[in-house]
Design a protein around this motif. Structure first.
Motif, PDB file in Angstrom:
ATOM      1  N   VAL A 201      34.408   5.481 -28.995  1.00  0.00           N
ATOM      2  CA  VAL A 201      35.326   4.540 -29.630  1.00  0.00           C
ATOM      3  C   VAL A 201      36.649   5.229 -29.966  1.00  0.00           C
ATOM      4  O   VAL A 201      37.731   4.651 -29.815  1.00  0.00           O
ATOM      5  CB  VAL A 201      34.680   3.948 -30.905  1.00  0.00           C
ATOM      6  CG1 VAL A 201      35.678   3.081 -31.656  1.00  0.00           C
ATOM      7  CG2 VAL A 201      33.445   3.134 -30.532  1.00  0.00           C
ATOM      8  N   TYR A 202      36.563   6.460 -30.390  1.00  0.00           N
ATOM      9  CA  TYR A 202      37.755   7.221 -30.741  1.00  0.00           C
ATOM     10  C   TYR A 202      38.666   7.382 -29.538  1.00  0.00           C
ATOM     11  O   TYR A 202      39.879   7.302 -29.638  1.00  0.00           O
ATOM     12  CB  TYR A 202      37.343   8.586 -31.314  1.00  0.00           C
ATOM     13  CG  TYR A 202      38.504   9.472 -31.665  1.00  0.00           C
ATOM     14  CD1 TYR A 202      39.202   9.307 -32.871  1.00  0.00           C
ATOM     15  CD2 TYR A 202      38.925  10.483 -30.795  1.00  0.00           C
ATOM     16  CE1 TYR A 202      40.276  10.124 -33.186  1.00  0.00           C
ATOM     17  CE2 TYR A 202      40.003  11.299 -31.111  1.00  0.00           C
ATOM     18  CZ  TYR A 202      40.664  11.126 -32.302  1.00  0.00           C
ATOM     19  OH  TYR A 202      41.736  11.944 -32.610  1.00  0.00           O
TER      20      TYR A 202
ATOM     21  N   GLY B 193      31.192  13.599 -35.009  1.00  0.00           N
ATOM     22  CA  GLY B 193      30.633  12.263 -35.125  1.00  0.00           C
ATOM     23  C   GLY B 193      29.628  12.036 -33.998  1.00  0.00           C
ATOM     24  O   GLY B 193      29.337  12.934 -33.197  1.00  0.00           O
ATOM     25  N   THR B 194      29.081  10.816 -33.959  1.00  0.00           N
ATOM     26  CA  THR B 194      28.116  10.538 -32.885  1.00  0.00           C
ATOM     27  C   THR B 194      28.834  10.378 -31.567  1.00  0.00           C
ATOM     28  O   THR B 194      30.063  10.194 -31.522  1.00  0.00           O
ATOM     29  CB  THR B 194      27.310   9.268 -33.178  1.00  0.00           C
ATOM     30  OG1 THR B 194      28.202   8.154 -33.184  1.00  0.00           O
ATOM     31  CG2 THR B 194      26.613   9.349 -34.535  1.00  0.00           C
ATOM     32  N   LYS B 195      28.062  10.429 -30.498  1.00  0.00           N
ATOM     33  CA  LYS B 195      28.679  10.285 -29.179  1.00  0.00           C
ATOM     34  C   LYS B 195      29.272   8.899 -29.008  1.00  0.00           C
ATOM     35  O   LYS B 195      30.317   8.725 -28.367  1.00  0.00           O
ATOM     36  CB  LYS B 195      27.634  10.563 -28.093  1.00  0.00           C
ATOM     37  CG  LYS B 195      28.245  10.682 -26.701  1.00  0.00           C
ATOM     38  CD  LYS B 195      27.232  11.190 -25.700  1.00  0.00           C
ATOM     39  CE  LYS B 195      27.884  11.376 -24.335  1.00  0.00           C
ATOM     40  NZ  LYS B 195      26.955  11.934 -23.346  1.00  0.00           N
TER      41      LYS B 195
END
Length: 340
Positions: free
Chosen positions: A17-18, A10-12
């Motif tokens: 958020v993860y 995914g994006t940075k």
């Protein structure tokens, strides 16, 4: 069918958020192409270089690892793990370098400055390859008045210099020979001329006015802007243009020493001459005529008569003649009584 294994991606921003990846779990940032691996506490950047604060840098133990200090102490430094220690491989300051700074290009040549010769960012020594002087030594040398003359037009000290203008004036003075012998236009002019020309000169008389006041007996020379004054020395001689006469300084006054040569000659009985205004004549000395201070007289018995007409001598050339052998004295010659 081939099997495909994909890691979390995914994006940075999405990774942020993860949150923290599980121990051993990997995450790929599709926008920055960065790979992170989790340890259950934090996500560590791998694949390009480890990064973080210097304090968070792991112990050196794995050859080939890179670590970039992204914040805090020594930010900007890149380290290499040689298996035993972390070695800094990029320089941020001159103090990071060892030895000397060499081969610094400046366009056409190269320069070298020894670190020990730099103080607070300034080179503190000068060298010609053999002789080396510090800035302090150079300043001391330049400030030494005994070694370097100072410009002082009023001084005659050997440690002082004259300005270019002063030297020019002295050269002009020497060219015109103002000291031993030169020409002045006048010696009786009391007021300075209104429109003098450069190098016009005058002897200043008593009672002078204006710029000449209190400059008695000095030679005044117009330099084009102002008057220069020269005190005469014994022996200075000047030709005075308007009088056509020569004057010399005797230590207290300008005295007449010469002019047009005057010579008077009138036979052997009248002589005189000289360069003064007054001429002394000697008339007939020893030949029967005496010249006193204010009178002329004839010696008795010499056949010369002094009367209202002047001086008369009646000699017939026969009975009374000059005896040239006896100093031109008169003597009786042949006396003839004649016939009846």
């Amino acid at each position: 069918m081939a099997q495909t294994i994909q890691i979390k991606r995914g994006t940075k921003a999405q990774l942020a958020v993860y949150g923290v990846l599980l121990p051993g779990e990997m995450g790929f940032c599709t926008d920055t192409k960065e790979v992170y691996i989790g340890d259950g506490t934090a996500n560590s950047f791998v694949g390009r270089a480890l990064s973080g604060t210097e304090a968070a840098r792991p112990a050196a133990a794995m050859l080939g690892r890179l670590y970039y200090v992204s914040s805090g102490t020594n930010v900007g430094y890149l380290y290499f793990d040689d298996g035993a220690v972390w070695k800094r491989i990029n320089a941020q300051k001159l103090t990071d370098l060892t030895g000397t700074l060499d081969d610094v290009a400046e366009g056409t040549a190269y320069a070298k400055v020894v670190k020990a010769d730099i103080t607070s960012g300034h080179v503190n020594k000068v060298s010609d390859g053999v002789n080396v002087k510090t800035a302090a030594e150079i300043k001391t040398h330049l400030d030494d008045a005994t070694k370097h003359r100072l410009i002082n037009d009023t001084s005659t000290s050997v440690t002082d210099l004259w300005s270019a203008q002063k030297i020019r004036n002295e050269i002009e003075l020497a060219k015109r020979n103002i000291e031993p012998q030169a020409s002045v236009m006048d010696k009786d002019l009391a007021a300075p001329p209104a429109t003098p020309l450069p190098f016009d000169r005058f002897i200043i008389p008593a009672g002078a006015t204006g710029a000449w006041a209190s400059q008695l007996n000095k030679i005044a020379e117009w330099n084009g802007v102002a008057w220069d004054f020269y005190a005469p020395q014994v022996g200075w001689t000047c030709y005075v243009d308007d009088e056509q006469k020569i004057y010399s300084w005797n230590g207290s006054a300008w005295v007449r020493t010469g002019g047009a040569l005057q010579t008077i000659t009138a036979g052997n009985g009248l002589t005189g001459g000289g360069q003064a205004d007054s001429v002394t004549l000697s008339v007939g000395a020893g030949n029967g005529i005496t010249v006193a201070a204010s009178a002329v007289s004839a010696k008795a018995g010499k056949g010369v008569l002094v009367n209202a007409t002047g001086i008369e001598a009646n000699i017939d050339g026969v009975s009374i003649v000059y005896d040239t052998a006896a100093g031109n004295s008169l003597k009786v010659a042949v006396i003839d009584g004649g016939t009846f």
